[in-house]
Design a protein around this motif. Structure first.
Motif, mmCIF file in Angstrom:
data_model
loop_
_atom_site.group_PDB
_atom_site.id
_atom_site.type_symbol
_atom_site.label_atom_id
_atom_site.label_comp_id
_atom_site.label_asym_id
_atom_site.label_seq_id
_atom_site.Cartn_x
_atom_site.Cartn_y
_atom_site.Cartn_z
ATOM 1 N N ASP A 117 0.867 -1.182 0.000
ATOM 2 C CA ASP A 117 0.000 0.000 0.000
ATOM 3 C C ASP A 117 0.903 1.231 0.000
ATOM 4 O O ASP A 117 1.581 1.529 0.983
ATOM 5 C CB ASP A 117 -0.882 -0.041 1.258
ATOM 6 C CG ASP A 117 -1.882 1.099 1.282
ATOM 7 O OD1 ASP A 117 -1.591 2.156 0.699
ATOM 8 O OD2 ASP A 117 -2.943 0.920 1.897
ATOM 9 N N GLU A 120 -6.504 7.042 -1.671
ATOM 10 C CA GLU A 120 -7.713 6.558 -2.358
ATOM 11 C C GLU A 120 -7.386 5.523 -3.442
ATOM 12 O O GLU A 120 -8.018 4.473 -3.514
ATOM 13 C CB GLU A 120 -8.486 7.727 -2.991
ATOM 14 C CG GLU A 120 -9.242 8.574 -1.989
ATOM 15 C CD GLU A 120 -10.084 7.745 -1.019
ATOM 16 O OE1 GLU A 120 -10.891 6.916 -1.482
ATOM 17 O OE2 GLU A 120 -9.912 7.910 0.205
ATOM 18 N N LYS A 168 -6.288 2.363 -1.844
ATOM 19 C CA LYS A 168 -7.404 1.649 -1.204
ATOM 20 C C LYS A 168 -8.173 0.839 -2.253
ATOM 21 O O LYS A 168 -8.526 -0.313 -2.029
ATOM 22 C CB LYS A 168 -8.344 2.679 -0.560
ATOM 23 C CG LYS A 168 -8.693 2.332 0.896
ATOM 24 C CD LYS A 168 -9.702 3.292 1.472
ATOM 25 C CE LYS A 168 -9.067 4.524 2.057
ATOM 26 N NZ LYS A 168 -10.004 5.599 2.396
ATOM 27 N N ARG A 216 -6.080 -2.103 -3.536
ATOM 28 C CA ARG A 216 -5.988 -3.109 -2.464
ATOM 29 C C ARG A 216 -7.284 -3.925 -2.387
ATOM 30 O O ARG A 216 -7.249 -5.137 -2.182
ATOM 31 C CB ARG A 216 -5.741 -2.357 -1.150
ATOM 32 C CG ARG A 216 -5.836 -3.215 0.071
ATOM 33 C CD ARG A 216 -5.542 -2.374 1.296
ATOM 34 N NE ARG A 216 -5.886 -3.087 2.510
ATOM 35 C CZ ARG A 216 -5.445 -2.753 3.693
ATOM 36 N NH1 ARG A 216 -4.655 -1.730 3.844
ATOM 37 N NH2 ARG A 216 -5.788 -3.457 4.755
ATOM 38 N N SER A 217 -8.439 -3.259 -2.595
ATOM 39 C CA SER A 217 -9.715 -3.974 -2.465
ATOM 40 C C SER A 217 -9.815 -5.087 -3.530
ATOM 41 O O SER A 217 -10.367 -6.150 -3.261
ATOM 42 C CB SER A 217 -10.898 -3.009 -2.569
ATOM 43 O OG SER A 217 -10.990 -2.499 -3.878
#
Ligand code: Q46
Ligand code: ZN
Ligand code: ZN
Length: 314
Positions: free
Chosen positions: A80, A87, A90, A93-94
């Motif tokens: 990360d 943003e 994130k 990563r999802s």
């Protein structure tokens, strides 16, 4: 156009191989080509523990999928970077988490800010390394943290999703600028050395449009958006130029890369040289060509203790 294997309607035509395949045969062709590449370059064996560096993009997730399909023990590593006020990171990563969950696989998540004290864009600002683009510090942090994590977690090989387009663009750039040091290191495998894990690129002979098609056919969700800092990158410019040539001469990207590997193997123009000696970083234990701290720890020190860092750098 018809599938060469079964005569059904072709889903993809790979002009560089003069090969058209239906969806079903293409889904099987990608893993078999990947396995051939793994064997051809002696990348790893079935007993090895692999760590796949995943970004949330199509290449790395498709590669993880293929390696699992081929029966390898492959876990994921997501770094990360804290891009776009967190943003973008994130979001990417999802996708990695969703993939790992759906395949019931281990995903290691490492926040760069936990290691460096700040996100990548902030690190670039504080150290003034890359004014509007944090890519140089990003590359340094990624190489360092991936290598360290793979060693600490006792993986045999760190695997990345670089495809043929990535490799050809890198080769193009290195050749145009005649960067002999980079040319010497470029290849499908980087052997392990003390302090460095073995690294491999099993997709290095597969075109980017094929990894995208494979991800689509396998129903792999991935982040479409590029990192905001990728805009205007030289590698994208080189890819466009190579694609222009590919349109006129199908297969030119592949032959450019494979001819380079053959020439290198036959030592036609890149002579092997003795590896430089390495010292050990007194902070993190990583190998470093400098007398003191490694480049990553120097950046870290500059962020946390500017004056001490100046002493270290002097
Ligand atoms: S992630 Fe990092 Fe790339 Fe974004 S900041 Fe640059 S190097 S463009 S592959
Ligand atoms: Zn078919
Ligand atoms: Zn260090």
């Amino acid at each position: 156009m018809k599938c060469r294997k079964c005569g059904a309607k072709a889903a993809i035509h790979m002009r560089q191989h003069k090969l058209a395949l239906c969806a079903d045969h293409f889904r099987r062709w990608i893993p078999s080509q990947t396995q051939r590449t793994i064997e051809k370059y002696d990348m790893f064996e079935s007993r090895d523990r692999l760590l796949v560096a995943v970004s949330g993009g199509k290449d790395s997730l498709a590669l993880w999928d293929v390696l699992l399909d081929l029966g390898y023990h492959a876990d994921g590593l997501y770094l990360d970077l804290g891009i776009d006020a967190g943003e973008y990171s994130k979001l990417s990563r999802s996708y990695c988490e969703a993939f790992a969950r759906s395949r019931d696989q281990r995903l290691i998540i490492m926040r760069v800010s936990d290691q460096l004290g700040v996100s990548i864009p902030d690190a670039a600002r504080i150290t003034r390394r890359g004014r509007d683009k944090p890519c140089s510090i990003c590359g340094l942090a990624k190489r360092h943290l991936m290598n360290r994590t793979a060693l600490e977690e006792r993986y045999d090989v760190l695997v990345t999703g670089h495809n043929l387009d990535d490799e050809a663009a890198t080769l193009f750039g290195n050749t145009l600028n005649w960067q002999v040091g980079y040319l010497k290191r470029q290849g499908p495998v980087l052997e392990e050395r003390p302090g460095f894990v073995r690294k491999a690129k099993p997709f290095c002979r597969i075109y980017e449009r094929e990894t995208a098609a494979y991800a689509l056919l396998r129903g792999i969700d991935y982040v479409y958006k590029e990192c905001p800092y990728a805009d205007g990158a030289k590698s994208i410019y080189y890819k466009e130029k190579l694609n222009q040539m590919e349109r006129e001469r199908p297969g030119i990207k592949l032959s450019f890369y494979l001819s380079f590997l053959r020439a290198k193997r036959d030592m036609q123009f890149v002579e092997r040289e003795a590896q430089p000696g390495f010292n050990t970083c007194p902070d993190c234990g990583s190998p470093t060509s400098s007398d003191g701290y490694c480049a990553f720890c120097r950046v870290k020190a500059r962020i946390s203790q500017p004056s001490e860092a100046l002493e270290r750098n002097s």
